[in-house]
Design a protein around this motif. Sequence first.
Motif, PDB file in Angstrom:
ATOM      1  N   ALA A  53       0.759  -1.279   0.033  1.00 23.80           N
ATOM      2  CA  ALA A  53       0.014   0.025   0.027  1.00 23.80           C
ATOM      3  C   ALA A  53       0.954   1.260  -0.049  1.00 23.80           C
ATOM      4  O   ALA A  53       0.524   2.214  -0.791  1.00 23.80           O
ATOM      5  CB  ALA A  53      -0.893   0.011   1.088  1.00 23.80           C
ATOM      6  N   THR A  57       0.669   3.960  -2.745  1.00 25.68           N
ATOM      7  CA  THR A  57       0.344   5.330  -2.466  1.00 25.68           C
ATOM      8  C   THR A  57       1.443   6.478  -2.863  1.00 25.68           C
ATOM      9  O   THR A  57       1.279   7.422  -3.307  1.00 25.68           O
ATOM     10  CB  THR A  57       0.244   5.470  -0.787  1.00 25.68           C
ATOM     11  OG1 THR A  57      -0.531   4.632  -0.433  1.00 25.68           O
ATOM     12  CG2 THR A  57      -0.143   6.910  -0.372  1.00 25.68           C
ATOM     13  N   LEU A  60       1.023   7.080  -6.453  1.00 21.19           N
ATOM     14  CA  LEU A  60      -0.171   8.075  -6.516  1.00 21.19           C
ATOM     15  C   LEU A  60       0.402   9.187  -6.514  1.00 21.19           C
ATOM     16  O   LEU A  60       0.054  10.233  -7.033  1.00 21.19           O
ATOM     17  CB  LEU A  60      -1.302   7.752  -5.651  1.00 21.19           C
ATOM     18  CG  LEU A  60      -2.496   8.483  -5.415  1.00 21.19           C
ATOM     19  CD1 LEU A  60      -3.218   8.583  -6.863  1.00 21.19           C
ATOM     20  CD2 LEU A  60      -3.391   7.965  -4.348  1.00 21.19           C
ATOM     21  N   ASP A  61       1.117   9.569  -5.136  1.00 19.56           N
ATOM     22  CA  ASP A  61       1.647  10.987  -4.661  1.00 19.56           C
ATOM     23  C   ASP A  61       2.381  11.416  -5.963  1.00 19.56           C
ATOM     24  O   ASP A  61       2.381  12.696  -6.285  1.00 19.56           O
ATOM     25  CB  ASP A  61       2.370  10.790  -3.260  1.00 19.56           C
ATOM     26  CG  ASP A  61       1.445  10.526  -2.361  1.00 19.56           C
ATOM     27  OD1 ASP A  61       0.109  10.647  -2.566  1.00 19.56           O
ATOM     28  OD2 ASP A  61       2.005  10.227  -1.340  1.00 19.56           O
ATOM     29  N   LEU A 215      -8.999   2.355  -6.106  1.00 19.51           N
ATOM     30  CA  LEU A 215      -8.779   3.768  -5.674  1.00 19.51           C
ATOM     31  C   LEU A 215     -10.211   4.519  -5.662  1.00 19.51           C
ATOM     32  O   LEU A 215     -10.802   4.654  -6.551  1.00 19.51           O
ATOM     33  CB  LEU A 215      -7.778   4.463  -6.431  1.00 19.51           C
ATOM     34  CG  LEU A 215      -7.493   6.113  -6.364  1.00 19.51           C
ATOM     35  CD1 LEU A 215      -6.789   6.089  -4.894  1.00 19.51           C
ATOM     36  CD2 LEU A 215      -6.482   6.426  -7.354  1.00 19.51           C
ATOM     37  N   LYS A 256      -5.188   3.000   2.753  1.00 16.90           N
ATOM     38  CA  LYS A 256      -4.403   4.014   2.739  1.00 16.90           C
ATOM     39  C   LYS A 256      -4.839   5.273   2.380  1.00 16.90           C
ATOM     40  O   LYS A 256      -5.443   5.328   1.198  1.00 16.90           O
ATOM     41  CB  LYS A 256      -2.973   3.813   1.939  1.00 16.90           C
ATOM     42  CG  LYS A 256      -2.086   2.585   2.785  1.00 16.90           C
ATOM     43  CD  LYS A 256      -1.333   3.303   3.962  1.00 16.90           C
ATOM     44  CE  LYS A 256      -0.609   2.586   4.583  1.00 16.90           C
ATOM     45  NZ  LYS A 256       0.445   2.968   5.938  1.00 16.90           N
ATOM     46  N   GLN A 257      -4.727   6.404   3.088  1.00 18.88           N
ATOM     47  CA  GLN A 257      -5.427   7.878   2.494  1.00 18.88           C
ATOM     48  C   GLN A 257      -4.207   8.679   1.988  1.00 18.88           C
ATOM     49  O   GLN A 257      -3.313   8.744   2.670  1.00 18.88           O
ATOM     50  CB  GLN A 257      -6.112   8.306   3.612  1.00 18.88           C
ATOM     51  CG  GLN A 257      -6.957   9.399   3.132  1.00 18.88           C
ATOM     52  CD  GLN A 257      -8.143   9.889   4.127  1.00 18.88           C
ATOM     53  OE1 GLN A 257      -8.013   9.479   5.316  1.00 18.88           O
ATOM     54  NE2 GLN A 257      -8.970  10.987   3.736  1.00 18.88           N
ATOM     55  N   SER A 258      -4.482   9.423   0.892  1.00 20.93           N
ATOM     56  CA  SER A 258      -3.313  10.142   0.552  1.00 20.93           C
ATOM     57  C   SER A 258      -3.726  11.647   1.041  1.00 20.93           C
ATOM     58  O   SER A 258      -4.879  12.104   1.035  1.00 20.93           O
ATOM     59  CB  SER A 258      -3.865  10.370  -1.167  1.00 20.93           C
ATOM     60  OG  SER A 258      -3.073  11.666  -1.728  1.00 20.93           O
ATOM     61  N   ARG A 264      -8.681   7.546  -1.068  1.00 23.30           N
ATOM     62  CA  ARG A 264      -8.471   6.274  -0.249  1.00 23.30           C
ATOM     63  C   ARG A 264      -8.172   4.993  -1.180  1.00 23.30           C
ATOM     64  O   ARG A 264      -8.859   4.744  -2.142  1.00 23.30           O
ATOM     65  CB  ARG A 264      -9.512   5.755   0.740  1.00 23.30           C
ATOM     66  CG  ARG A 264      -9.575   6.691   2.073  1.00 23.30           C
ATOM     67  CD  ARG A 264     -10.592   6.241   3.025  1.00 23.30           C
ATOM     68  NE  ARG A 264     -12.086   6.478   2.448  1.00 23.30           N
ATOM     69  CZ  ARG A 264     -13.004   6.251   3.169  1.00 23.30           C
ATOM     70  NH1 ARG A 264     -12.840   5.907   4.278  1.00 23.30           N
ATOM     71  NH2 ARG A 264     -14.086   6.547   2.538  1.00 23.30           N
ATOM     72  N   LEU A 265      -6.858   4.532  -0.700  1.00 29.44           N
ATOM     73  CA  LEU A 265      -6.510   3.270  -1.674  1.00 29.44           C
ATOM     74  C   LEU A 265      -6.736   2.123  -1.099  1.00 29.44           C
ATOM     75  O   LEU A 265      -6.304   2.074   0.410  1.00 29.44           O
ATOM     76  CB  LEU A 265      -4.883   3.354  -1.792  1.00 29.44           C
ATOM     77  CG  LEU A 265      -4.338   2.181  -2.505  1.00 29.44           C
ATOM     78  CD1 LEU A 265      -4.800   1.975  -3.949  1.00 29.44           C
ATOM     79  CD2 LEU A 265      -2.927   2.256  -2.660  1.00 29.44           C
TER      80      LEU A 265
END
Length: 587
Positions: A53, A57, A60-61, A215, A256-258, A264-265
């Motif tokens: 995760a 993440t 994603l970031d 996602l 997991k949250q960005s 949220r992933l």
Amino acid sequence: MIKLGQLNTLRNQIFLGFMFVMVIVLATVGYFMYDQVSVLLRNSAEKHIQQTAIQATGKLDELIRQINTLTAQVATNASIQRLLAQEVDGKQISFTERQTIQQEVRKYEAYSTGIRSIELYTGDFRRLLPLDDTSLSSRVSDEWISRVDRGKGRLVWFGLDPRNSDVVIAIRNIRLIDRSFMKAGYIMVQIEKSYFQLTDEVDGTQSETRELMSLFDETGRTISSDFSADVDGNTILDHEGEKVTVSGEDYIVVQKQSKATDWRLVILTPVDYTTEGISVLRTAIIVSGIVGSLLFLVFTFILSTMITRPILNLIKVMRGARFGTLIPISSVTSTTMEINELNNTYNQMVHSLNELIEVVYQKEIIQSRTELKALQAQINPHFLFNTLEAFYWSLDEKGEEELAQIVVAMSGLFRYVINRSDEDEWVTIGDELDHAERYLKIMEMRMLDRLTWRIESDEACRRVPLPKLLIQPLVENAILHGVEQKVGPGTVKLCIKPSSRLGYTMVMVTDDGPGMDAAKISSLYSAMEKGRTNSTKGTGIGISNVERRLRLSYEDETDGLEIRSEEGQGTTILFEIPNEHREGTET
């Protein structure tokens, strides 16, 4: 009874005691490991899932950062800034100028991936790009626009477009750099959902563990997903860390949250992945327990023998001794420190009286020699001062006034430093300034025209007490690391003035040398914290020692040294001390 007494030996006690403890330990550990093995394996698998995760993440970031950088470049483009400034001034942008903006934006789109379109709007919501008359307020809700305004130039992510579920929307303010960042318009970017596909980027983890990844935006709508069509995403979001059933198979939910988007992933990992290998580990525990028990039996027997055999030998030798004829037992040796110490102690008992006399005699000799060395080490400073005064009068007679003044300064410098009386540990700021002035005069002669200096002090501050030799090391540091490191002449300024804190005085030493970057300043603070100095030049006390003496002398009444510096802008070191020294704070 005799047989039982013979069995009650130290060797048997050690052996049985160790065995009893070992049986309890092995039984407890074995039961605990057998009972908890599934939990341990599940935790290990969950750590692997958490790592997956984190990697997803991070990807994603990075994707979000790329979009943020692109929109920032568009918002700060010179042509766009100029035309929007013109719009703010009341001159409406022409169609030709809108085409110019379109050309500028297309350049950025050409180097980006996953972006469907970039839209520009004026501050009153009129669209500039694409070339039509749609307004921002008709395109998105007023609540979205308010969130963008509250973002003050940050890129605000809104998830899926309400009009087109295939794209994701993000909006930011365009602010005029030359006009104190005044709000001038909006930039809206539409990104393809495929841009956020993360599964194939996590080192093939999904193919190994059969994980499913999805996602969701902040409202719970799906942006990208590996879930089957019959899976309810909102239901999954409510089961963080729990077990869910998907298509007849049990999964563990990890989220997991960005921080940048609040998206949220969600990762689903099969439960059987977290429990596989239990039987293998259980067998390994049983085998390890058996092997460990056998090894412990052998080593316990060897250890008990090693401990007790030297003791038995020592007992035999002691039994062979007669009153008045103590026999040294230096022949009894052992690899155990305690047994050897016991042997040595017994041997020393034979010569205890002579040894005591010898020890006392040696102590008397050592004490006498120490006192003699201390007497020889006492240097009479008057010899040095008288010699320097002779130099002064000789130079004065020959007309060497400048050199004579330097000799006077050196004499005062040495007299101030060498005086070791306890009552001189605390002096006034005036005394310290006089000492610093003598030091600066000597350095001015050595460096010729490379050094200029000045001392500024408030008269009332000169009577404030402080520990001796607290200011001169800072002046020395300013010359060594400031002026001497600079090409050309340099200046050192020593300023004493009342602090903004009531009842405190500020001492500040400034140079116009090359200065320091943030990393160097941080390393200096770290060195002061550890009580040592990073300086490899000079033999002065150093700022670390000054910091330590400040803390010891004033405790919580001072904040210690403060360093202010920028590269190419010189350096300032300052500290604040109370005007009245409190008794008992001196260490």
